[in-house]
Scaffold this active site. Structure first.
Site, mmCIF file in Angstrom:
data_model
loop_
_atom_site.group_PDB
_atom_site.id
_atom_site.type_symbol
_atom_site.label_atom_id
_atom_site.label_comp_id
_atom_site.label_asym_id
_atom_site.label_seq_id
_atom_site.Cartn_x
_atom_site.Cartn_y
_atom_site.Cartn_z
ATOM 1 N N ARG A 126 0.846 -1.200 0.000
ATOM 2 C CA ARG A 126 0.000 0.000 0.000
ATOM 3 C C ARG A 126 0.877 1.244 0.000
ATOM 4 O O ARG A 126 0.988 1.955 0.987
ATOM 5 C CB ARG A 126 -0.907 -0.053 1.203
ATOM 6 C CG ARG A 126 -1.644 -1.372 1.215
ATOM 7 C CD ARG A 126 -2.921 -1.288 1.890
ATOM 8 N NE ARG A 126 -3.979 -1.449 0.930
ATOM 9 C CZ ARG A 126 -5.249 -1.365 1.238
ATOM 10 N NH1 ARG A 126 -5.611 -1.064 2.439
ATOM 11 N NH2 ARG A 126 -6.163 -1.550 0.322
ATOM 12 N N GLN A 131 -0.477 2.228 -5.851
ATOM 13 C CA GLN A 131 -1.902 2.542 -5.726
ATOM 14 C C GLN A 131 -2.707 2.172 -6.979
ATOM 15 O O GLN A 131 -3.832 1.703 -6.889
ATOM 16 C CB GLN A 131 -2.055 4.029 -5.463
ATOM 17 C CG GLN A 131 -3.138 4.337 -4.487
ATOM 18 C CD GLN A 131 -2.984 5.735 -3.898
ATOM 19 O OE1 GLN A 131 -2.087 6.486 -4.278
ATOM 20 N NE2 GLN A 131 -3.851 6.076 -2.985
ATOM 21 N N ASP A 134 -3.769 -1.474 -6.994
ATOM 22 C CA ASP A 134 -4.336 -1.952 -5.743
ATOM 23 C C ASP A 134 -5.800 -2.378 -5.894
ATOM 24 O O ASP A 134 -6.716 -1.570 -5.781
ATOM 25 C CB ASP A 134 -4.180 -0.837 -4.706
ATOM 26 C CG ASP A 134 -4.605 -1.266 -3.321
ATOM 27 O OD1 ASP A 134 -5.049 -2.418 -3.172
ATOM 28 O OD2 ASP A 134 -4.490 -0.456 -2.404
ATOM 29 N N SER A 137 -8.231 -1.776 -2.880
ATOM 30 C CA SER A 137 -8.837 -0.439 -2.819
ATOM 31 C C SER A 137 -9.923 -0.277 -3.867
ATOM 32 O O SER A 137 -11.010 0.219 -3.572
ATOM 33 C CB SER A 137 -7.777 0.647 -3.041
ATOM 34 O OG SER A 137 -6.954 0.737 -1.917
ATOM 35 N N TYR A 231 -3.002 0.459 7.876
ATOM 36 C CA TYR A 231 -3.914 -0.517 8.449
ATOM 37 C C TYR A 231 -4.079 -0.300 9.955
ATOM 38 O O TYR A 231 -3.308 0.425 10.582
ATOM 39 C CB TYR A 231 -3.375 -1.937 8.226
ATOM 40 C CG TYR A 231 -3.514 -2.432 6.815
ATOM 41 C CD1 TYR A 231 -4.765 -2.576 6.239
ATOM 42 C CD2 TYR A 231 -2.404 -2.774 6.072
ATOM 43 C CE1 TYR A 231 -4.901 -3.064 4.961
ATOM 44 C CE2 TYR A 231 -2.524 -3.257 4.779
ATOM 45 C CZ TYR A 231 -3.768 -3.403 4.234
ATOM 46 O OH TYR A 231 -3.903 -3.878 2.959
#
Ligand code: NAD
Length: 384
Positions: A126, A131, A134, A137, A231
């Protein structure tokens, strides 16, 4: 001229899975980069992507899964391979899919034994650079949106405030627990529908984001549980008790509670014990996005929707992204395209550089072994 790489996409076999790993738009771009794309006939059906459309984008359609697996240099999938798919994996090929190797090291071992290299899409680090690849997400965004629509549909009330000649209707009260990617999208969606929204997260850093979406952040005086990589960490027993007491008041007055709380590598934390749900009003709704990881609500039945004795609809439907398969596939596909661009050199050949941060995070098996240290560790513990 030989293609640079054969990229193969089989039909998803998990019941209810409607997504496809690669949509026509991505096929076209990859074919433009001199790759060959082979797709199993009907693979796009659930995502409104017909064989004709895929063929027009440059894909070669094959009638059987066996032919697709056999052609693959790189096999792209959404769901981890099931027991009937494992024997089809071609030794020497690279599999890119969700795999959850930390909670399913047995699958990682089976893939290694097939001499297949596994890149797990759920292990993409992450970081800002990663990104664009990902999928956690991109798919969580969809789940957050969908959860609010499920709540709105199941609730016998309106979301927005209405001032009409037939009287004034107050806005619905929505509580979102967990304000990560899914939670923030749930907040935004519920706000757009006109609800009054409250949200809570153990990471206090999200307070500002919650407020910028027009929701109220529920402050609970416990330790901040921000862990690494954005997280959360698991709470202490004392903090859990304090949290439950404070949340009970907010839950009881909510028309809908959307729960999205997850802690990596653990069962989802229980934020709504049974007695809290029993104190909710008849007609209210709980949508538990964490159902697949055990659920944030003690009364959630994963995969089901039912009404409790006191009239609360508890929705624990799984795989919400698949319910919006067109855009879920489009986003998944874009994430895969970005990953492929990252792991191919300027001539389009696959180059898995294990010292690269992104590759290091998601490279699980190679050369017949589990090469990811953390996965190897859990796999070892499982055997012991
Ligand atoms: P997630 O799905 O693991 O968890 C969802 C949310 O639940 C998190 O916000 C977490 O704090 C919260 N939570 C956990 N235990 C809780 C509890 N007991 N009570 C209430 N809430 C609890 O996480 P996610 O949504 O995938 O990501 C979390 C954050 O990571 C994001 O908000 C973002 O800041 C960061 N992130 C960064 C990148 C990146 O840089 N590439 C990508 C994705 C996410």
């Amino acid at each position: 001229m030989l293609p640079r790489m054969i990229i193969a996409i089989p039909r998803e076999t998990v019941p209810g899975e409607k997504r496809i790993a690669l949509v026509a738009e991505s096929v076209k771009r990859l074919v433009g980069r001199k790759h060959e794309v082979v797709i199993e006939s009907g693979a796009g059906q659930g995502a409104e992507c017909s064989d004709e459309e895929l063929r027009a984008a440059g894909a070669r359609l094959e009638p059987t899964a066996a032919a697709v697996y056999a052609a693959a240099d790189v096999l792209l999938k959404v769901q981890p391979p099931g027991p009937e798919e494992l024997p089809l994996l071609k030794p020497g090929s690279v599999l890119v899919s969700l795999a959850y190797p930390m909670s399913n090291p047995k699958l990682a071992r089976a893939i290694a034994e097939r001499q297949v290299t596994l890149l797990a899409m759920d292990m993409v680090p992450r970081t800002t650079l990663a990104q664009m690849m990902d999928v956690l997400s991109s798919q969580a965004t969809i789940a957050g949106y969908r959860a609010v629509l499920l709540a709105a549909e199941a609730m016998p009330k309106l979301f927005p405030m209405l001032m009409t000649a037939a009287g004034t209707i107050p806005p619905a009260k929505v509580l979102v627990l967990g304000a990560g990617v899914a939670g923030l999208q749930a907040i935004a969606t519920a706000r757009r529908l006109g609800a009054v929204v409250e949200a809570y997260d153990v990471r206090k850093v999200v307070k500002e984001q919650v407020e910028s979406l027009g929701a109220r952040f529920v402050n609970i005086d416990i330790e901040d549980a921000a862990g690494s990589g954005g997280y959360a960490k698991e709470l202490s027993e004392e903090a859990k008790k304090k949290q439950a007491e404070a949340l009970a008041v907010h839950v009881a007055k909510s028309d809908a509670v959307i729960t999205t709380a997850l802690v990596p590598g653990r069962r989802a934390p229980v934020l709504l014990p049974a007695d809290m749900v029993r104190r909710m009003k008849s007609g209210s709704v709980v949508v538990d996005i964490a159902a697949e990881q055990g659920g944030n609500c003690e009364l959630t039945r994963p995969g089901e929707r039912y009404r409790t004795e006191n009239g609360v609809t508890v929705i624990g439907e799984k795989n919400l992204p698949s319910q919006l398969s067109v855009h879920a596939s489009a986003m998944f596909s874009r994430n895969l395209e970005k990953l492929l661009a990252h792991v191919t050199d300027k001539d389009g050949a696959l180059k898995l550089d294990a010292s690269d941060e992104i590759v290091k995070g998601m490279l699980i098996t190679r050369g017949g072994d589990i090469v990811h240290p953390a996965v190897a560790d859990v796999a070892m513990k499982e055997v012991a």
